[in-house]
Design an enzyme around this catalytic site. Structure first.
Site, PDB file in Angstrom:
ATOM      1  N   ASP A   8       3.148 -48.525 -54.541  1.00 56.38           N
ATOM      2  CA  ASP A   8       2.597 -47.354 -53.850  1.00 56.38           C
ATOM      3  C   ASP A   8       1.228 -46.950 -54.376  1.00 56.38           C
ATOM      4  O   ASP A   8       0.769 -47.435 -55.405  1.00 56.38           O
ATOM      5  CB  ASP A   8       3.576 -46.172 -53.966  1.00 56.38           C
ATOM      6  CG  ASP A   8       4.213 -46.052 -55.362  1.00 56.38           C
ATOM      7  OD1 ASP A   8       3.650 -46.611 -56.318  1.00 56.38           O
ATOM      8  OD2 ASP A   8       5.258 -45.405 -55.489  1.00 56.38           O
ATOM      9  N   ASP A  47      14.404 -36.841 -57.793  1.00 57.24           N
ATOM     10  CA  ASP A  47      15.070 -36.596 -56.510  1.00 57.24           C
ATOM     11  C   ASP A  47      15.658 -37.885 -55.922  1.00 57.24           C
ATOM     12  O   ASP A  47      16.107 -37.911 -54.783  1.00 57.24           O
ATOM     13  CB  ASP A  47      14.096 -35.948 -55.510  1.00 57.24           C
ATOM     14  CG  ASP A  47      12.878 -36.827 -55.221  1.00 57.24           C
ATOM     15  OD1 ASP A  47      12.779 -37.952 -55.768  1.00 57.24           O
ATOM     16  OD2 ASP A  47      12.001 -36.389 -54.445  1.00 57.24           O
ATOM     17  N   HIS A  73      13.933 -40.759 -55.507  1.00 56.02           N
ATOM     18  CA  HIS A  73      12.994 -41.624 -54.779  1.00 56.02           C
ATOM     19  C   HIS A  73      12.772 -42.949 -55.510  1.00 56.02           C
ATOM     20  O   HIS A  73      12.867 -43.017 -56.744  1.00 56.02           O
ATOM     21  CB  HIS A  73      11.663 -40.911 -54.470  1.00 56.02           C
ATOM     22  CG  HIS A  73      10.787 -40.623 -55.630  1.00 56.02           C
ATOM     23  ND1 HIS A  73      10.265 -39.376 -55.896  1.00 56.02           N
ATOM     24  CD2 HIS A  73      10.298 -41.420 -56.618  1.00 56.02           C
ATOM     25  CE1 HIS A  73       9.509 -39.424 -56.972  1.00 56.02           C
ATOM     26  NE2 HIS A  73       9.519 -40.661 -57.438  1.00 56.02           N
ATOM     27  N   GLU A 114      10.838 -40.791 -50.286  1.00 60.81           N
ATOM     28  CA  GLU A 114      11.436 -39.504 -50.639  1.00 60.81           C
ATOM     29  C   GLU A 114      12.734 -39.282 -49.853  1.00 60.81           C
ATOM     30  O   GLU A 114      12.949 -39.913 -48.809  1.00 60.81           O
ATOM     31  CB  GLU A 114      10.448 -38.381 -50.310  1.00 60.81           C
ATOM     32  CG  GLU A 114       9.162 -38.402 -51.141  1.00 60.81           C
ATOM     33  CD  GLU A 114       9.335 -37.799 -52.536  1.00 60.81           C
ATOM     34  OE1 GLU A 114      10.431 -37.909 -53.123  1.00 60.81           O
ATOM     35  OE2 GLU A 114       8.360 -37.222 -53.043  1.00 60.81           O
TER      36      GLU A 114
HETATM   37  C1  F6R Z   1       5.669 -45.332 -59.179  1.00 58.36           C
HETATM   38  C2  F6R Z   1       6.842 -45.120 -58.366  1.00 58.36           C
HETATM   39  C3  F6R Z   1       7.763 -43.975 -58.610  1.00 58.36           C
HETATM   40  C4  F6R Z   1       8.168 -43.826 -60.058  1.00 58.36           C
HETATM   41  C5  F6R Z   1       9.099 -42.628 -60.231  1.00 58.36           C
HETATM   42  C6  F6R Z   1       9.487 -42.417 -61.681  1.00 58.36           C
HETATM   43  O1  F6R Z   1       4.951 -46.470 -58.745  1.00 58.36           O
HETATM   44  O2  F6R Z   1       7.036 -45.868 -57.477  1.00 58.36           O
HETATM   45  O3  F6R Z   1       8.917 -44.160 -57.815  1.00 58.36           O
HETATM   46  O4  F6R Z   1       8.807 -44.987 -60.491  1.00 58.36           O
HETATM   47  O5  F6R Z   1       8.460 -41.479 -59.763  1.00 58.36           O
HETATM   48  O6  F6R Z   1       8.359 -42.068 -62.402  1.00 58.36           O
HETATM   49  P1  F6R Z   1       8.365 -41.988 -63.995  1.00 58.36           P
HETATM   50  O7  F6R Z   1       8.608 -43.361 -64.496  1.00 58.36           O
HETATM   51  O8  F6R Z   1       7.007 -41.490 -64.354  1.00 58.36           O
HETATM   52  O9  F6R Z   1       9.471 -41.048 -64.342  1.00 58.36           O
END
Ligand code: F6R
Length: 236
Positions: A67, A136, A138, A143
């Site tokens: 992303d 959440d 994701h 989301e």
């Molecule tokens: C980032 C991504 C997100 C993160 C998620 C967890 O490329 O795709 O899904 O993996 O938000 O983020 P952290 O590891 O910072 O808790």
């Protein structure tokens, strides 16, 4: 599904790096699906370390990231392209031309999404997809929603995601409100999936995602249907 629990983030990072390096050794020209955020930082550090010791060769690897924020280009130090360059790509011998991150500044983000999926398909799909998980539920920036979105698409970030990610910005107002994210098809078609999560705050959502009902309200729950997924969780 393989669910591994370890006590420290260092052990999580080492195990995750082990799985990724095994993939690169077995198939040097593999396609790695990569993630940003806090979770994979230790994994990337460990892989860089092994690369410096001469144990891994990334020269034939291709990578596709999950992303990117809408409106940030690679020169912005909050962009995911910048994150990947600084935290991984600049320290290993991957050909930067073989590293792909969705373009959050494309004029036509719908076409960008379609082209991104087509490109992944042309590469023969993803061999190993590394994922984190949001509080959440994701994955990528898929989301919670009423349905799973199949293709790479633009998404409005949820309030909790904006809050969680504000730690990387000067303040919450600076966090982009939209992102472009790989959809569920490219993720689910990855031959292997490795999801990493650390800290007690992630425990509840992991339980819901992997032991609760499969529902788009917890996007990661779809991963229960994947035939080859490893989850590594560290309590600290
Ligand atoms: C980032 C991504 C997100 C993160 C998620 C967890 O490329 O795709 O899904 O993996 O938000 O983020 P952290 O590891 O910072 O808790």
């Amino acid at each position: 599904m393989k669910f591994i629990t370890v006590d420290t983030y260092e052990k999580l990072s080492r195990q995750a790096a082990n799985i990724i390096s095994a993939q690169v050794i077995i198939k040097p020209d593999c396609v790695l699906g990569l993630a940003t955020g806090s979770s994979p930082l230790g994994t990337y550090k460990q892989l860089i370390d092994w690369y410096n010791k001469g144990d891994i060769d990334f020269s034939s690897v291709t990578s596709v990231n999950l992303d990117e924020y809408v409106g940030l280009d690679g020169s912005s130090n909050q962009s995911y392209r910048y994150f990947m360059n600084k935290n991984f790509f600049e320290h290993i011998n991957i050909d930067i031309n073989n590293t792909f991150v969705p373009n959050g500044c494309a004029d036509d983000l719908v076409t960008e999404g379609l082209n991104y999926d087509r490109h992944i398909e042309e590469l023969g799909g993803i061999d190993l997809q590394l994922l984190g998980i949001g509080l959440d539920g994701h994955i990528g920036f898929n989301e919670p929603d009423r349905y799973f979105v199949k293709s790479t698409h633009v998404v409005d970030l949820h309030e909790s995601t904006i809050k969680a990610n504000s730690r990387f910005f000067a303040n919450e107002d600076e966090v982009p409100k939209q992102a472009i994210t790989m959809g569920m098809v490219s993720i689910m078609q990855a031959k292997k999936i490795l999801l990493i999560a650390s800290g007690k705050a992630k425990y509840d959502i992991l339980k819901k995602a992997f032991y609760g009902p499969i529902t788009p309200e917890i996007p990661a729950s779809i991963l229960q249907l994947h035939p080859d997924i490893t989850v590594i969780y560290s309590e600290n």
